[in-house]
Design an enzyme around this catalytic site. Structure first.
Site, PDB file in Angstrom:
ATOM      1  N   HIS A   1      91.778  -8.504 -41.316  1.00  0.00           N
ATOM      2  CA  HIS A   1      92.706  -9.618 -41.164  1.00  0.00           C
ATOM      3  C   HIS A   1      93.120  -9.835 -39.714  1.00  0.00           C
ATOM      4  O   HIS A   1      93.796 -10.817 -39.395  1.00  0.00           O
ATOM      5  CB  HIS A   1      93.954  -9.395 -42.034  1.00  0.00           C
ATOM      6  CG  HIS A   1      94.595 -10.660 -42.533  1.00  0.00           C
ATOM      7  ND1 HIS A   1      94.503 -11.853 -41.865  1.00  0.00           N
ATOM      8  CD2 HIS A   1      95.341 -10.916 -43.635  1.00  0.00           C
ATOM      9  CE1 HIS A   1      95.172 -12.782 -42.527  1.00  0.00           C
ATOM     10  NE2 HIS A   1      95.683 -12.239 -43.606  1.00  0.00           N
TER      11      HIS A   1
ATOM     12  N   ASP B   1      91.011 -14.713 -41.544  1.00  0.00           N
ATOM     13  CA  ASP B   1      92.130 -15.106 -42.399  1.00  0.00           C
ATOM     14  C   ASP B   1      91.644 -15.351 -43.824  1.00  0.00           C
ATOM     15  O   ASP B   1      90.444 -15.514 -44.079  1.00  0.00           O
ATOM     16  CB  ASP B   1      92.800 -16.368 -41.859  1.00  0.00           C
ATOM     17  CG  ASP B   1      93.466 -16.135 -40.505  1.00  0.00           C
ATOM     18  OD1 ASP B   1      93.920 -14.999 -40.272  1.00  0.00           O
ATOM     19  OD2 ASP B   1      93.504 -17.070 -39.693  1.00  0.00           O
TER      20      ASP B   1
END
Length: 488
Positions: free
Chosen positions: A461, A465
């Site tokens: 992450h 995303d």
């Protein structure tokens, strides 16, 4: 005249050292560029290493049977060209590229933090080894003390950092043990067998554990001294960026204690390191495999006639490459605060070996340039080489994205850990018939029986995303559910 360094290459992202098993040339011999110079062995592969230059073998710095860290200079070749002593041939430089920071930075004391590296190369005891002084050619306890030791005596006193540290913890001198390794080298199994056969109550020179912590048990822990916290041992992580605390446990009557082998230790370290480096998130999607099932039935015989077994794997690989071309952030890596977009798509394919006890990830290079037939034959070849332990070091390095098939064991889906230094890994679940809502030819909703599967994408992450992960999974789903005839 100038000299070119010959280094111990890195044979995969999880390999930190190699054993030089045999020199194919002697000092003074003429060698050609790319001519095999020496043999090496690791837990995963054995390989012949070519000469980086044309010239004469001038120096041999590592003897047969010695184990050294990757990027260590093992020899020097004298050339008549303009190549400087520090220059490396492209093949060697490429092999060392995985850990440039490790190669260029001086070793620091164990207590000092070291910089993170782009491609950490796990070795469970490498950090401990860095804290130790350079190993002398001869140790006082070996030999008769009347002269220099023979080469055989020196080899018997040498071992890997892991064995030396474990021996130190138990107050054992390596020279007291009969080794079964290369040239009489003492292996971990030799040390553990010695500890188990030692008479009960034999004194150990190692400090006793704290009263509240469990006493060391042979085979229980490969760990540094206690941190002082009850039941907690500290394990150094290669790269020296982390200290992972491994809680000790009480060994009860009837328990069976088994020492982790080196592959398992490196896997443990690599996974812990990945969880601490990457911000892990997993997204799951469900895919209708009916189109692929029909195509596979149609093509199986044709592929079999050409000697290629067609599984669902190549269809998945084709879809993944399409997804990576559309969303290249999934085919990237992180270097400090920079994102490096890889110029090629090299698919790591997780293969279970040794009856599921170990896992290795050979790499199918330039997968986006291969047809379905090319993907099938390439994947089959790598899987066979993995199971027969005949992989070359080039076969297990350079991966940019990994696929692991948890469905082969009947699991619905998995949430795999990212294979550093990559930023994503796809776990494919079992493909099975399930009742689902579909539309008939009239557009009415009906219950149908379809081959379905869950795909779990774990991603970092820091750079990927949730929306981008979803777009990638949607692309993979679209390719598989509408697989084109021309794609075969």
């Amino acid at each position: 005249m100038s000299k070119v360094d010959v280094i111990m290459p890195q044979m995969g992202e999880s390999i930190a050292e190699g054993t030089l098993t045999r020199w194919l040339k002697s000092v003074g011999d003429a060698v050609e560029r790319d001519e095999d110079l020496f043999e090496i062995s690791t837990d995963k592969v054995d390989a012949d290493i070519p000469s980086p230059a044309t010239g004469t073998l001038a120096e041999v710095l590592v003897q047969e049977g010695d184990t050294v860290e990757v990027n260590s200079v093992v020899a020097r070749i004298e050339t008549s060209g303009e190549v400087g002593g520090e220059a490396e041939a492209p093949e060697v430089a490429e092999a060392a590229e995985a850990a440039p920071a490790v190669a260029e930075q001086p070793k620091a004391p164990a207590a000092a933090p070291a910089p993170a590296v782009e491609e950490p190369t796990p070795e469970p005891v490498a950090a401990a080894a860095e804290a130790e002084p350079a190993e002398p050619e001869a140790e006082p306890e070996a030999g008769d003390g009347d002269g220099p030791m023979t080469r055989e005596e020196r080899l018997r006193t040498k071992s890997t950092p892991l064995v030396r540290k474990l021996a130190e913890e138990h107050g054992v001198k390596i020279s007291q043990i009969t080794g079964t390794g290369i040239a009489g080298r003492v292996t971990r199994d030799d040390l553990l067998a010695y500890l188990e056969s030692r008479p009960a109550g034999a004194a150990e020179e190692a400090p006793a554990a704290t009263p509240s912590a469990p006493a060391p048990v042979p085979g229980m822990a490969v760990a540094a001294p206690s941190t002082g916290e009850p039941g907690v041992m500290r394990v150094p992580i290669h790269g020296a960026t982390l200290d992972i605390k491994i809680p000790g446990v009480t060994i009860r009557e009837g328990d069976r204690v088994e020492e982790m082998n080196r592959v398992r230790l490196r896997t443990m370290e690599h996974m812990l390191l990945s969880k601490r480096i990457s911000a892990h998130v997993t997204s799951v999607t469900e895919i209708d495999f009916e189109r692929v099932v029909q195509l596979r039935r149609k093509l199986k015989g044709k592929y079999a006639d050409k000697g290629v077994k067609l599984t669902y794997g190549p269809f998945i690989m084709k879809a993944v490459t399409e997804g990576l071309l559309a969303y290249p952030i999934l085919n990237s890596t992180v270097s400090g605060t920079q994102i490096v977009y890889r110029g090629s798509i090299n698919l790591g394919i997780a293969v279970s070996i040794n009856d599921g006890q170990e896992l290795i990830v050979p790499v199918l290079k330039n997968a986006d340039q291969l047809s379905l037939m090319g993907l099938a034959s390439g994947a089959n070849e790598l899987a066979e080489k993995a199971r027969t332990k005949s992989l070359d070091f080039d076969d297990i390095q350079g991966g940019t994205f990994t696929i692991t098939n948890v469905g082969v064991f009947g699991n619905l889906f998995g949430t795999p850990i990212v294979n550093q230094p990559q930023v994503a890994i796809l776990g494919t679940g079992v493909i099975e018939k399930r009742p689902v809502v579909v539309q008939d030819t009239m557009g009415n909703d009906v219950i149908g029986i379809r081959h379905m599967s869950y795909f779990g994408l774990s991603y970092d992450h820091r750079v990927v995303d949730g929306a981008m992960a979803a777009f990638f999974l949607n692309k993979v789903q679209d390719v598989l559910e509408n697989f084109p005839d021309e794609g075969v």
